[in-house]
Design a protein around this motif. Structure first.
Motif: not given
Length: 119
Positions: A32-37
């Motif tokens: 939710v936080f690392i991949l999308p950014c």
């Protein structure tokens, strides 16, 4: 007899709950936080991300819509699991294998949102 004790310690409900909930929180945070950014993680998970990037963008093989980071993460951990079995023994290796399997499955199951929450 030793394997029986190792399996008994793994299936202690408290330890099992910690392993599953920790793996779920880690997988949610990653997907939710690392991949999308478009960030990269450290360790074998970061290596898995780089391998996915190379396969999709440099070699240009279409992997489809699935998240294969968990599968590559599991495959990278297999040699270390074998070495750990020789070095540390039953209780440690059984819990570690269970953790790696939980991470791998949950990383593949937890959806990656299309929209970035940050950045």
């Amino acid at each position: 007899m030793q394997l029986k004790l190792c399996l008994k310690s793994l299936f202690d409900m408290k330890a099992l709950g910690y392993i599953i909930s920790g793996s779920l929180l880690y997988s949610i945070g990653f997907n939710v936080f690392i991949l999308p950014c478009d960030l990269y993680n450290g360790g074998f998970l970061g290596i898995s991300q780089i391998m996915i990037y190379v396969i999709e963008n440099i070699i240009e093989i279409d992997l489809g819509e699935g998240n294969y980071t968990g599968i590559i993460y599991f495959l990278l951990n297999l040699p270390l699991l074998y070495i750990s079995l020789k070095r540390f023994g039953g209780d440690f290796i059984i819990k570690t294998i269970f953790c790696v399997i939980c991470y791998s499955v949950l990383l593949s199951i937890v959806p990656v949102p299309e929209k970035k929450f940050f950045a």
